[in-house]
Design a protein around this motif. Structure first.
Motif, short mmCIF file in Angstrom:
data_model
loop_
_atom_site.label_atom_id
_atom_site.label_comp_id
_atom_site.label_asym_id
_atom_site.label_seq_id
_atom_site.Cartn_x
_atom_site.Cartn_y
_atom_site.Cartn_z
N ILE A 294 0.85 -1.19 0.00
CA ILE A 294 0.00 0.00 0.00
C ILE A 294 0.89 1.24 0.00
N SER A 295 0.51 2.22 -0.80
CA SER A 295 1.24 3.47 -0.83
C SER A 295 0.93 4.27 0.43
N PRO A 296 1.97 4.68 1.18
CA PRO A 296 1.69 5.49 2.37
C PRO A 296 1.21 6.89 2.04
N PHE A 297 1.35 7.31 0.79
CA PHE A 297 0.94 8.65 0.39
C PHE A 297 -0.49 8.71 -0.11
N THR A 298 -0.93 7.66 -0.80
CA THR A 298 -2.29 7.68 -1.36
C THR A 298 -3.25 6.74 -0.64
N GLY A 299 -2.71 5.75 0.08
CA GLY A 299 -3.56 4.76 0.73
C GLY A 299 -4.01 3.67 -0.21
N GLY A 300 -3.67 3.80 -1.49
CA GLY A 300 -4.06 2.80 -2.49
C GLY A 300 -2.93 1.81 -2.72
#
Length: 90
Positions: free
Chosen positions: A82-88
């Motif tokens: 999971i991307s920590p910046f987008t949550g996706g």
């Protein structure tokens, strides 16, 4: 006066309202005024800088995230990417 909250949606709504009110109040303070804000902890009879209210819970949450990820790996469940910046997902 303390409100009587009957259900989860009422708690959620009141919590979000109080967070917005707190945020609005803080945004009106200058850096100098904010630097003077302290939090009193009675059990240690100590005043702490305001930022302890913010940094402490964030540090605690990060610790628990690490624990959950470790337990998932131990149980054989891989941690999703999971991307920590987008949550996706990546």
């Amino acid at each position: 006066a303390k409100k009587e909250l009957k259900n989860l949606e009422a708690y959620r709504s009141e919590t979000l309202f109080l967070c917005q009110l707190f945020s609005s109040h803080l945004s009106k303070l200058t850096k100098e005024e904010l630097a003077e804000v302290t939090v009193y902890l009675g059990r240690t009879d100590t005043h702490y800088p305001f930022w302890y209210l913010i940094h402490g819970p964030i540090a605690d949450a990060l610790t628990h995230i690490g624990q959950i990820n470790s337990w998932r790996r131990i149980a054989g469940n891989p941690v999703p990417k999971i991307s920590p910046f987008t949550g996706g997902s990546y």
